[in-house]
Every structure is written in structure tokens, then in C-alpha cells.
Design an enzyme around this catalytic site. Structure first.
Site, short mmCIF file in Angstrom:
data_model
loop_
_atom_site.label_atom_id
_atom_site.label_comp_id
_atom_site.label_asym_id
_atom_site.label_seq_id
_atom_site.Cartn_x
_atom_site.Cartn_y
_atom_site.Cartn_z
N HIS A 17 0.65 -1.13 -0.13
CA HIS A 17 0.12 -0.17 -0.06
C HIS A 17 0.85 1.39 0.01
O HIS A 17 0.75 2.12 -0.71
CB HIS A 17 -0.90 0.12 1.39
CG HIS A 17 -2.04 -1.00 1.44
ND1 HIS A 17 -2.10 -1.81 2.42
CD2 HIS A 17 -3.14 -1.18 0.37
CE1 HIS A 17 -3.02 -2.48 2.34
NE2 HIS A 17 -3.55 -2.32 1.33
N LYS A 41 -17.70 -5.40 7.97
CA LYS A 41 -16.33 -6.18 8.40
C LYS A 41 -15.97 -5.89 9.74
O LYS A 41 -16.03 -4.56 9.99
CB LYS A 41 -15.32 -5.96 7.16
CG LYS A 41 -15.48 -6.65 6.14
CD LYS A 41 -14.25 -6.28 5.26
CE LYS A 41 -14.33 -7.03 3.92
NZ LYS A 41 -13.17 -6.63 3.05
N ARG A 90 -2.05 -6.12 -8.43
CA ARG A 90 -1.05 -7.14 -8.02
C ARG A 90 -1.00 -8.27 -9.19
O ARG A 90 -0.05 -8.69 -9.59
CB ARG A 90 -1.39 -7.91 -6.90
CG ARG A 90 -1.27 -7.01 -5.54
CD ARG A 90 -1.77 -7.51 -4.47
NE ARG A 90 -3.25 -7.63 -4.47
CZ ARG A 90 -4.04 -8.14 -3.51
NH1 ARG A 90 -3.56 -8.33 -2.34
NH2 ARG A 90 -5.37 -8.00 -3.75
N SER A 127 -3.34 -7.28 3.07
CA SER A 127 -3.66 -7.07 4.66
C SER A 127 -4.20 -8.39 5.15
O SER A 127 -3.57 -8.71 6.65
CB SER A 127 -4.50 -5.90 5.06
OG SER A 127 -4.06 -4.72 4.49
#
Length: 159
Positions: A17, A41, A90, A127
């Protein structure tokens, strides 16, 4: 003034990040880091803790503003007159999802999305993966900034 936003949950912020934010900070006068709130979440870190950690690790960049936001990212952009979203990619699987989001965002508001290829050193990093490895006692010191490592270690001790 050229402005962009780097959105995410950042629970916690990783070196991947940070790399994307730093690269955006070289291209834009101001980079807003939008810590998106997802009430569905339960994060490891509170929103305030995430903001504090991000401010600490991006402080030396000098042109990064960190805020939380709940709702549509394009509304965050409209409210702040931000014309561009910067996203790291990614893998091809990221592109498939992010392309749909980018097309929706430009259709809703005219906000452009710029894709930045992730540094290969961080191409596997997320993460969630960092938290999982840390919970099992793995070494994540090369995956997160030192303040994040310290905060994550402290959180895990509390559990």
C-alpha cells in the site's frame, strides 16, 4: 492543483500500500488516502487506529491527507473535487475486478481510475495475509512499516 485518491480498508497498511501511495504522491500535488469504512467487516484495527498509522508512515511524503469515508468512493471524490483514483494491481485477477469498478466510477461521475502495477516484491501481499501470518507467529517485519509491526504485535498480545 492535481489531486488523486488511494482508497482501501488498510487493515493494516502494508509496504505494498505504502509503495502505491508514495508513487502517487510523486505524481500528484495532493494524495488523499480514503480509509473506507465497511460496517459488514470487523477489522483488527479501528478506523482511528488505521488513520493514525497511515498518517505516521506517510508523514515524510508531505502531500498525503488521510480520511475515513463511508459510501461510494465517487461521492468522496466529488465532495473533494478529486478527478482521479489510483489503484495498485497485483495480478490479472485484480484487473478483472478493478476494471469493472473503474468503468462504473467513470460512468457514475467522470472520475478516472489509474492503475499502477505493484512492485514485484509486494505482488503477493495483502492485509489479510499479513494478519494471518502474524497470528501464526510468522515474521512480517519485511511486509509492513515498523509502526504497523509494533501495533500489530501489540494487538495480537491483547487477544
Amino acid at each position: 492543483m492535481r489531486r488523486a485518491v488511494c482508497p482501501g480498508s488498510f487493515d493494516p497498511i502494508t509496504n505494498g500500500h505504502l509503495d502505491i501511495i508514495a508513487r502517487a504522491a510523486r505524481l500528484y500535488d495532493t494524495v488523499h488516502v480514503a480509509v473506507m469504512i465497511n460496517k459488514a467487516k470487523d477489522g483488527m484495527f479501528t478506523i482511528d487506529e488505521r488513520i493514525s498509522l497511515i498518517e505516521e508512515v506517510t508523514g515524510e511524503l508531505g502531500n498525503v491527507k488521510v480520511e475515513s469515508f463511508h459510501g461510494l468512493l465517487v461521492d468522496f471524490c466529488k465532495q473533494r473535487d478529486i478527478p482521479a483514483i489510483v489503484k495498485g494491481l497485483r495480478a490479472v485477477s485484480d484487473f478483472d475486478y478493478e476494471l469493472q469498478m473503474a468503468q462504473m466510477n467513470i460512468g457514475l461521475s467522470g472520475v478516472e481510475t489509474l492503475f499502477v502495477p505493484t512492485n514485484p516484491a509486494y505482488s503477493f501481499l495483502s492485509s489479510s495475509l499479513v494478519k494471518e501470518v502474524a497470528q501464526w507467529g510468522g515474521d512480517i517485519s519485511h511486509l509492513v512499516p515498523v509502526p504497523v509491526l509494533d501495533a500489530l504485535t501489540a494487538k495480537l498480545r491483547q487477544q
